[in-house]
Design a protein around this motif. Sequence first.
Motif, short mmCIF file in Angstrom:
data_model
loop_
_atom_site.label_atom_id
_atom_site.label_comp_id
_atom_site.label_asym_id
_atom_site.label_seq_id
_atom_site.Cartn_x
_atom_site.Cartn_y
_atom_site.Cartn_z
N SER A 1 56.67 -19.10 9.15
CA SER A 1 58.06 -18.70 9.30
C SER A 1 58.84 -19.63 10.22
O SER A 1 60.07 -19.53 10.29
CB SER A 1 58.14 -17.27 9.84
N ASP A 2 58.14 -20.54 10.92
CA ASP A 2 58.80 -21.47 11.84
C ASP A 2 58.68 -22.90 11.36
O ASP A 2 57.71 -23.26 10.69
CB ASP A 2 58.18 -21.37 13.24
N LYS A 3 59.66 -23.72 11.73
CA LYS A 3 59.59 -25.14 11.43
C LYS A 3 58.59 -25.82 12.35
O LYS A 3 58.21 -25.27 13.39
CB LYS A 3 60.97 -25.77 11.56
N MET A 4 58.17 -27.02 11.99
CA MET A 4 57.13 -27.72 12.75
C MET A 4 57.50 -27.88 14.22
O MET A 4 56.67 -27.73 15.11
CB MET A 4 56.86 -29.09 12.13
N GLY B 1 54.32 -10.31 9.87
CA GLY B 1 54.60 -11.72 10.08
C GLY B 1 54.00 -12.31 11.34
O GLY B 1 54.17 -13.51 11.61
N THR B 2 53.26 -11.52 12.12
CA THR B 2 52.66 -12.00 13.36
C THR B 2 51.42 -12.84 13.07
O THR B 2 50.54 -12.39 12.33
CB THR B 2 52.26 -10.82 14.26
N PRO B 3 51.32 -14.03 13.65
CA PRO B 3 50.08 -14.81 13.50
C PRO B 3 48.91 -14.13 14.21
O PRO B 3 49.09 -13.48 15.24
CB PRO B 3 50.43 -16.15 14.18
N SER B 4 47.72 -14.29 13.66
CA SER B 4 46.52 -13.71 14.26
C SER B 4 45.37 -14.71 14.15
O SER B 4 45.27 -15.45 13.18
CB SER B 4 46.14 -12.41 13.54
N ARG B 5 44.51 -14.69 15.15
CA ARG B 5 43.32 -15.56 15.08
C ARG B 5 42.17 -14.86 14.37
O ARG B 5 41.13 -15.46 14.11
CB ARG B 5 42.90 -16.03 16.48
N LYS B 6 42.33 -13.58 14.08
CA LYS B 6 41.30 -12.80 13.40
C LYS B 6 41.62 -12.67 11.91
O LYS B 6 42.76 -12.82 11.48
CB LYS B 6 41.18 -11.41 14.03
N ASP C 1 46.83 -11.74 5.65
CA ASP C 1 46.47 -12.77 4.67
C ASP C 1 46.27 -14.11 5.36
O ASP C 1 46.83 -14.37 6.43
CB ASP C 1 47.58 -12.90 3.63
N GLY C 2 45.47 -14.97 4.74
CA GLY C 2 45.26 -16.30 5.28
C GLY C 2 46.59 -17.04 5.44
O GLY C 2 47.44 -17.01 4.55
N TRP C 3 46.76 -17.69 6.59
CA TRP C 3 48.05 -18.36 6.86
C TRP C 3 48.35 -19.41 5.80
O TRP C 3 49.52 -19.62 5.45
CB TRP C 3 48.05 -19.00 8.25
N ALA C 4 47.31 -20.10 5.29
CA ALA C 4 47.53 -21.19 4.33
C ALA C 4 48.14 -20.66 3.04
O ALA C 4 49.01 -21.31 2.45
CB ALA C 4 46.22 -21.92 4.05
N GLN C 5 47.70 -19.49 2.58
CA GLN C 5 48.28 -18.92 1.37
C GLN C 5 49.74 -18.56 1.59
O GLN C 5 50.60 -18.83 0.75
CB GLN C 5 47.50 -17.67 0.95
N VAL C 6 50.02 -17.94 2.75
CA VAL C 6 51.40 -17.57 3.06
C VAL C 6 52.26 -18.82 3.18
O VAL C 6 53.38 -18.88 2.66
CB VAL C 6 51.45 -16.76 4.36
N PHE C 7 51.73 -19.84 3.84
CA PHE C 7 52.48 -21.10 4.00
C PHE C 7 52.77 -21.74 2.65
O PHE C 7 53.89 -22.20 2.40
CB PHE C 7 51.68 -22.07 4.87
N HIS D 1 56.36 -22.58 1.38
CA HIS D 1 56.74 -24.00 1.27
C HIS D 1 57.16 -24.35 -0.16
O HIS D 1 58.06 -25.19 -0.35
CB HIS D 1 55.59 -24.90 1.71
N SER D 2 56.55 -23.74 -1.14
CA SER D 2 56.95 -23.99 -2.52
C SER D 2 58.41 -23.61 -2.72
O SER D 2 59.18 -24.32 -3.39
CB SER D 2 56.06 -23.19 -3.48
#
Length: 407
Positions: A299-302, A320-325, A330-336, A340-341
């Motif tokens: 949800s944030d820019k680089m 929408g909160t990031p988690s280390r667990k 869902d996996g951040w990569a899938q959401v990203f 991004h698409s």
Amino acid sequence: MLIISLDHARKLGLVLLVTFSTLTISGIHSAPSQHHQLSKRSPQPLSASASTYTANLPQPDFVANGEPDLDFKPMGQSDDKADFEDNDQQQPEDDESQPEQEQDEQEEEVEDEREGAVVAISRAAKQPDTPPKSLSSDPYAHYTYEKPYSPATEGLKPGKKASRTMIIGDVHGSLVGLDGFLKQVKFDPSKDDIILAGDLVAKGPQSLEVIDRARQIQARCVRGNHDDKVIRWKGFLDSKNKDVPSDLVEGSEHHKVAQKMTKEQYQYLLSCPLILTVPKELSVKKIPIHVVHAGIDPSDKMAKQMPWVLVNIRNILKDGTPSRKKKKGDGWAQVFNDFHSKRVKQGEPDFLMIYGHDAGRDLNVKQWSIGLDTGCVYGRKLSAYVVETGTIYSINCPDLGLDSDED
């Protein structure tokens, strides 16, 4: 060495399933993924067995090879060079094997002033599961946020590019795994450049030796969560302060590594930024490549990524909160990739994310991201992405007798 090109599959729009069990290839094996607390066990002998990779397009070329040469020593290094200062499905968490009551006793809720958020913290690990407002050891973190990548190879003539820029996943103190990888891919220090995607240290037996090898071959790097803990410990120890920050664990592996580090080793690890950006001119995809250790908040820019997120994230919770667990969300990569698409269609700049950190999801290739942590320190594989060709190398690592640990 087996090279599988997917050009024809791309043209035909096919999903290619490559199963090495249908071929007789000496030395190819994969150790089973395990999810337990880190513990010593008897190393298992290397053996040949089946490895299966499912390629969801678009996919780079793939190179698989056999067992590493354990006697490998990089050659051709000058003394001066040596002295240079998809699978996003949820996996079971390591602590899920504990009784629920025991888990509850190990966690406490801490009020975060930011929007009244509640952050769960494991007392044992002293590590928040979601982004904290700050950590008590922050003054010793000494972050470099982002660096542009430039080739380090000494043998190149001015204006020439490296033959290969290889971004390598988590090494975790497995010097024999790193050396075996360099041997198998025929690393040439005069032509090839290495970028390490974080977590050079911890878990494996030779953390400081891995740093020395990285310095010797002039590898670039980004900071991982384990590197971060060692850096914080070393910064605290050098400060001569007496009160240990509450998020640092005395007697931990990170503490012990920091105690033994030389000034040169510390300075090298400290030089690893949170983000290393490879220019589009080097990439086969002709788009910039951002190398981070764990991932980003989609949800944030680089430029607005939180340091904690860059070295710790695995999942995105429903809010929408990031988690280390990986227990929830869902996996951040899938959401990203989904985010991004849409952004690219709307005309926003295109880029590729390369990261490590998530051995539980193994090699994780998507359209806009590639996860490279394939559990080398657990006797699985060390993987790398070649910027100039889009090739992925995945090389067997020796079994060091360690059980998997997601932390």
